[in-house]
Design an enzyme around this catalytic site. Structure first.
Site, short mmCIF file in Angstrom:
data_model
loop_
_atom_site.label_atom_id
_atom_site.label_comp_id
_atom_site.label_asym_id
_atom_site.label_seq_id
_atom_site.Cartn_x
_atom_site.Cartn_y
_atom_site.Cartn_z
CD GLN A 98 10.75 -1.27 3.91
OE1 GLN A 98 9.88 -0.83 4.65
NE2 GLN A 98 11.28 -0.53 2.95
CG ASP A 156 19.53 2.60 3.28
OD1 ASP A 156 18.99 2.54 4.41
OD2 ASP A 156 19.24 1.84 2.35
CG ASN A 195 18.64 2.38 8.44
OD1 ASN A 195 19.00 1.70 7.48
ND2 ASN A 195 17.95 1.86 9.44
O1 MRU Z 1 14.03 1.26 1.08
P1 MRU Z 1 14.78 0.02 1.45
O2 MRU Z 1 13.90 -1.06 1.96
O3 MRU Z 1 15.72 -0.43 0.36
O4 MRU Z 1 15.69 0.49 2.66
C1 MRU Z 1 16.52 -0.38 3.35
C2 MRU Z 1 16.85 0.12 4.70
O5 MRU Z 1 16.77 1.27 4.98
C3 MRU Z 1 17.30 -0.86 5.71
O6 MRU Z 1 16.84 -0.46 6.95
C4 MRU Z 1 18.72 -0.97 5.85
O7 MRU Z 1 19.20 -0.94 7.09
C5 MRU Z 1 19.71 -0.73 4.88
S1 MRU Z 1 19.98 -2.21 4.01
C6 MRU Z 1 20.78 -3.34 5.03
#
Ligand code: MRU
Length: 317
Positions: free
Chosen positions: A180, A220, A230
């Site tokens: 990501q 999250d 997170n």
């Molecule tokens: O698995 P994902 O890509 O959906 O997870 C997203 C995250 O963990 C991001 O780092 C995040 O900070 C949360 S969404 C703003």
């Protein structure tokens, strides 16, 4: 967000169809995935066409609108897509109430999405104050416009500081296994914000060299005591930041704060497919016999957090 001079949001509604920038295809190709059924929406969330807690929440809100004739069944389908991001469950509850109150489901979902965007903008306005000229910021995963429809959570203060002509520099963790961090680099590239992508395990090296002044990450799910989930790898960045005396901030809207959980030990951590580890872009990079574990998130105790950047300001504890 600006892509080649054109304004985009990571998802948007056209009548009863929901369009998504297909995040699986970035940064190589820019493709749109269009969802017309609940199953299309559930697939988009599970397979990470759309990802990031606030964006997942908005996708679920639109899913509830598509399935508004049978809200209970729709909610059951959507709840089983991904377990960790609280926004998903918050959006389903918001939409269940709206439908029960006889509101137009698509209007309610659109309002939900617009609220997320304005909350993220406010996060940017509050968080921007933490960024001085020549601040070097580390971020993990992608908590930008892609993850939140627009502005981002962790990236919102960075984007606003850049718009306000502050000089800043971003270190973006690559974020294995789903990379990501490349999405973060893609957003920063298109916004013209100076940055580099680093391997996840390089962050400590740069912290110790005093090349990083500030860490901002998204979340999250945040428990009542401030512990938060997170993307996997966040915890070790928080520990490293404390060890090196670097302020560590979490940026998130109210929809990520779970009022039901006492602390982070109760957060369910999603385990994702082995192939995310053993393949890159569909190419197998490990032998078939290899055994892997692939937790998608970790929990960081609140003692590592300098503050929570929210739409209502920067909260301490
Ligand atoms: O698995 P994902 O890509 O959906 O997870 C997203 C995250 O963990 C991001 O780092 C995040 O900070 C949360 S969404 C703003």
């Amino acid at each position: 967000m600006k892509i080649n001079g054109k304004d985009y949001q990571s998802l948007w509604r056209e009548e009863e169809t929901i369009h998504f920038i297909d995040q699986r295809k970035l940064p190589h190709t820019f493709e749109i995935y269009s969802a017309r059924t609940i199953d299309d929406i559930a697939y988009a969330i599970k397979e990470m066409v759309v990802r990031g807690a606030p964006a997942i929440g908005a996708a679920a809100a639109y899913g509830m609108a598509i399935g508004n004739k049978n809200p209970e069944r729709t909610a059951t389908v959507l709840r089983t897509t991904r377990p960790t991001a609280y926004d998903l469950f918050h959006a389903i509850e918001y939409m269940t109430n709206a439908i029960q109150q006889g509101k137009n489901a698509f209007t309610a979902a659109t309002l939900y999405a617009q609220t997320i965007i304005s909350r993220c903008k406010k996060i940017g306005e509050h968080g921007e104050k933490l960024i001085k000229d020549s601040t070097r910021i580390l971020t993990h995963c992608n908590a930008g416009a892609l993850a939140t429809i627009d502005y981002g959570t962790a990236l919102a203060p960075i984007r606003l500081a850049h718009e306000n002509k502050k000089e800043l520099f971003v270190y973006a963790d690559e974020t294995r296994p789903r990379l990501q961090g490349v999405l973060t680099a893609w957003e920063l590239y298109h916004e013209g914000i100076p940055h580099v992508l680093i391997a996840d395990n390089a962050a400590g090296y740069y912290m110790r060299k005093k090349d990083i002044d500030l860490v901002i990450v998204g979340a999250d799910r945040i428990a009542k005591n401030g512990d938060f989930a997170n993307k996997i790898g966040t915890y070790e960045k928080a520990v490293l930041a404390k060890e090196n005396g670097i302020p560590f901030y979490v940026a998130a809207p109210a929809s990520t704060f779970d009022p039901h959980l006492k602390d982070g030990s109760q957060i369910i951590i999603e385990e994702r497919a082995k192939q995310e580890m053993t393949q890159i872009a569909g190419i197998t990079i490990m032998p078939e016999w290899i055994s892997v574990k692939n937790p998608a998130f970790d929990v960081t105790p609140q003692k590592y957090v300098s503050g929570y950047i929210t739409e209502d300001g920067i909260l301490k504890k």
